[in-house]
Write an enzyme that holds these catalytic residues in place. Structure first.
Site, mmCIF file in Angstrom:
data_model
loop_
_atom_site.group_PDB
_atom_site.id
_atom_site.type_symbol
_atom_site.label_atom_id
_atom_site.label_comp_id
_atom_site.label_asym_id
_atom_site.label_seq_id
_atom_site.Cartn_x
_atom_site.Cartn_y
_atom_site.Cartn_z
ATOM 1 N N LYS A 360 -18.023 -50.061 1.900
ATOM 2 C CA LYS A 360 -18.287 -50.240 3.328
ATOM 3 C C LYS A 360 -16.962 -50.439 4.049
ATOM 4 C CE LYS A 360 -20.493 -53.426 6.599
ATOM 5 N NZ LYS A 360 -21.279 -54.677 6.753
ATOM 6 N N ASP A 365 -16.673 -55.650 13.119
ATOM 7 C CA ASP A 365 -18.105 -55.597 13.414
ATOM 8 C C ASP A 365 -18.444 -56.646 14.467
ATOM 9 O OD1 ASP A 365 -20.849 -55.371 13.450
ATOM 10 O OD2 ASP A 365 -21.123 -56.563 11.632
ATOM 11 N N LYS A 372 -22.972 -60.638 17.725
ATOM 12 C CA LYS A 372 -22.944 -61.874 16.943
ATOM 13 C C LYS A 372 -22.645 -63.038 17.885
ATOM 14 C CE LYS A 372 -21.195 -59.441 12.884
ATOM 15 N NZ LYS A 372 -22.301 -59.661 11.941
ATOM 16 N N ASP A 385 -15.170 -57.173 7.209
ATOM 17 C CA ASP A 385 -16.336 -56.328 6.966
ATOM 18 C C ASP A 385 -15.975 -55.003 6.327
ATOM 19 O OD1 ASP A 385 -19.071 -56.493 6.981
ATOM 20 O OD2 ASP A 385 -19.327 -55.553 8.932
ATOM 21 N N GLU A 447 -25.484 -52.629 10.634
ATOM 22 C CA GLU A 447 -24.800 -51.347 10.771
ATOM 23 C C GLU A 447 -24.177 -50.844 9.480
ATOM 24 O OE1 GLU A 447 -21.641 -53.683 9.885
ATOM 25 O OE2 GLU A 447 -23.287 -54.230 11.203
ATOM 26 N N ARG A 449 -25.241 -50.673 6.453
ATOM 27 C CA ARG A 449 -26.131 -49.814 5.661
ATOM 28 C C ARG A 449 -26.265 -48.424 6.284
ATOM 29 N NH1 ARG A 449 -30.898 -54.033 6.383
ATOM 30 N NH2 ARG A 449 -29.029 -55.321 6.295
#
Length: 591
Positions: A360, A365, A372, A385, A447, A449
């Site tokens: 990933k 993010d 968030k 991330d 996001e 995935r």
């Protein structure tokens, strides 16, 4: 194959059009944004163009996107300082401890080693010998400091009577047998060396004679790994830093000869990959953009062109592959996405196994429109991330030096940012992945995935037999397993055995979690094939079930959720998690 000369650019992009690429690179005069090394003014490597079509309008679009990337890569005018990874020479020796000359002689001791005899002296023969030459001061000092050999305890004393200037005792706990205990020993020795500004140290074990011969190599390797990682401090973004003085480490009492020397060299190669991975995760998002991450990946292919090739796909090429899931996540960012594909092929011999490592690659993010918010959301840490991509690229760097035979490995990262803008993905949008499956986005903060979906389809299309993906995917996995253990999801018992076995060698902690198929009911959509999140309950399981929809049934696949162990909150630094396990796993699949 088309050779492209890359001339000093801030953010590397490889284009479908070879003619426009050549013109573009010849016109650039800006300086590389480098994560760890000095600028490379002239590198060349081979890529395979995805398409031969070109146009002046597409060239202009590329230049415009590049200008955006350059602007955002230097937000705050921050540039990393050049620091060199630690250069420590290791040697395995058989020498009388009393005669060893250097700055610090360190001894790893268990609680059992600290046992006293009827005369209140050390029972252990090594400690007894040292104490005799020190006139009983070692026993006296360790008693006064209440040193019992517990894990993590250490004491370093400046005592006359030995060839070394100082002698140190490092606690290994009740019984040292696990790799992690020897990692810790090496790290504590490195900390002692930093405190004393020591340039050479020796490490031995009070009870090395009880270690089985077949485990002495791995013990020496674990100690060396701990020492290298312990001496490394990532000071690239500090205005002042002190360079460590440690230059050499002698490992005593664990054997000598070419076999152990090869094992120590292997440890150094793996550590170089781990340090690289740490630097990637530690780098802030205003420095490590998707373009810079692609640049760092391409540099591996450039430096190790005997075994690596690189292909970096831009937006238009990803559109041609119908990567709607990945591009949907990237749509809101001013920094364009870069799809990274490195391929390792051994320098000689037949390829018997084809593997893929998928990471990933969210360099930041925000959560998107599901931003968030609130305590514990950790938005300020969302540079981590891309920890999965750091593990994949760190493993690539290590394997480039080790050069295993009989195995071909594809390293794949769908790099992008998840931001907020008028062009961004909205809750309720339906996006289409490259295998044709449709996804209703019910949470833009799920996001990772979505990017992995297209990356997994791409990996399967490379003809691989086994895939391992790594991602900082869910907070649910951290709740389940805490900050030190990664969750493993796979329908393949064989693959689980392979990877978990590799993790036991590396000392990293994995725990196999269930893939409960009945939970898929919560992922059904009324308007599309699926939604991208099924709610709080079993969140890490439903995330893994989502990824499973994009893997060919003929391919053995494992998902590793490393959201917990990617970051050491106490030390406020990246851990380099996953790299050593991936290297071990690839080697297990090599001839």
């Amino acid at each position: 194959m088309v050779a492209i000369r890359v001339v000093a650019s801030t953010s590397l992009t490889l284009f479908a059009s070879t003619s426009s690429a050549s013109c573009y690179y010849q016109s650039l005069s800006s300086i590389f944004t480098k994560l760890q090394f000095s600028p490379i003014w002239d590198i060349s490597f081979a890529i395979t163009p995805f398409s031969s079509s070109s146009s002046s309008s597409s060239s202009r679009r590329v230049v415009k996107r590049m200008a955006h990337s350059i602007a955002h890569a230097t937000v705050g005018l921050t540039q990393p300082n050049k620091i060199d990874p630690p250069k420590i020479s290791f040697a395995a020796k058989e020498i009388d401890l009393v005669q060893w000359k250097g700055d610090i002689l360190t001894v790893g001791v268990t609680e059992k080693d600290m046992a006293k005899d009827e005369n209140s002296k050390f029972k252990n023969s090594i400690l007894q010998k040292l104490d005799t030459h020190l006139g009983g001061l070692l026993f006296e000092a360790s008693s006064e400091e209440d040193f019992t050999g517990k894990a993590g305890q250490s004491t370093v004393l400046r005592l006359p009577g030995l060839g070394s200037k100082r002698v140190g005792l490092i606690g290994l706990g009740s019984a040292a047998s696990a790799t992690a205990a020897y990692h810790s020993l090496g790290e504590l020795v490195a900390n002692a060396a930093k405190s004393a500004q020591a340039s050479n140290v020796a490490i031995t074990l009070a009870s090395s004679d009880v270690i089985p011969a077949e485990l002495k190599l791995s013990t020496a390797s674990a100690i060396a790994t701990g020492a290298v990682l312990g001496i490394f401090d990532d000071n690239r973004f500090k205005s002042e830093s002190r360079k460590p003085a440690l230059k050499s480490v002698d490992i005593l009492g664990l054997g000598t000869g070419p076999e152990i020397e090869r094992k120590l060299k292997y440890a150094e190669d793996v550590c170089s990959g781990i340090i690289f991975g740490k630097q990637l995760v530690n780098a802030p998002a205003n420095v490590l953009t998707p373009g810079v991450l692609a640049e760092e990946a391409a540099r591996i292919a450039s430096e190790y062109s005997d075994v690596f090739t690189a292909k970096i796909l831009d937006v238009e090429q990803c559109k041609e592959l119908k990567m709607g899931s990945y591009l949907g996540v990237a749509a809101a960012s001013a920094n364009p996405p870069h799809f990274i594909h490195l391929c390792y092929k051994p320098p000689s011999g037949e390829v018997k196994t084809k593997l893929a490592l998928v990471g990933k690659g969210l360099t930041f993010d925000s959560g998107g429109y599901n931003i968030k918010t609130g305590p514990g959301c950790s938005i300020e840490l969302m540079k981590v991330d891309m920890g999965g991509s750091a593990a994949v690229l760190g493993a690539a760097k290590a394997l480039a030096q080790i050069k295993p035979t009989g195995v071909e490995v594809h390293f794949i990262v769908a790099a992008c940012e998840n931001m907020i803008s008028g062009t961004g993905m909205r809750p309720g949008d339906v996006i289409t992945a490259s295998n044709g499956k449709t996804i209703e986005v019910n949470n833009t903060d799920a996001e990772g995935r979505l990017t992995l979906a297209d990356a997994l389809v791409y990996a399967c299309n490379q003809g691989v037999e086994k895939i391992v993906d790594l991602a900082t995917l869910t907070g649910a996995c951290v709740v389940a397993l805490g900050p030190s253990i990664a969750g493993v999801f796979t329908p393949s018992d064989e693959l689980a055995k392979e990877v978990i076995g590799a993790s036991e060698v590396s000392g990293e902690k994995l725990w196999r979690m269930p893939l409960e198929e009945s939970y898929w009911e919560t992922m059904k959509s009324g308007v599309a094939d699926m939604v991208n999140t099924g709610g709080r309950q079993g969140g890490s399981i439903t995330a893994a079930l989502f990824l499973k929809q994009f893997v060919d049934e003929k391919v053995q696949w494992m998902h590793i959720d490393m959201a917990g162990p990617v970051w050491n909150d106490k030390k406020k630094t990246a851990t380099g998690f996953g790299i050593s396990t991936l290297v071990e796993w690839v080697l297990k699949n090599s001839s």
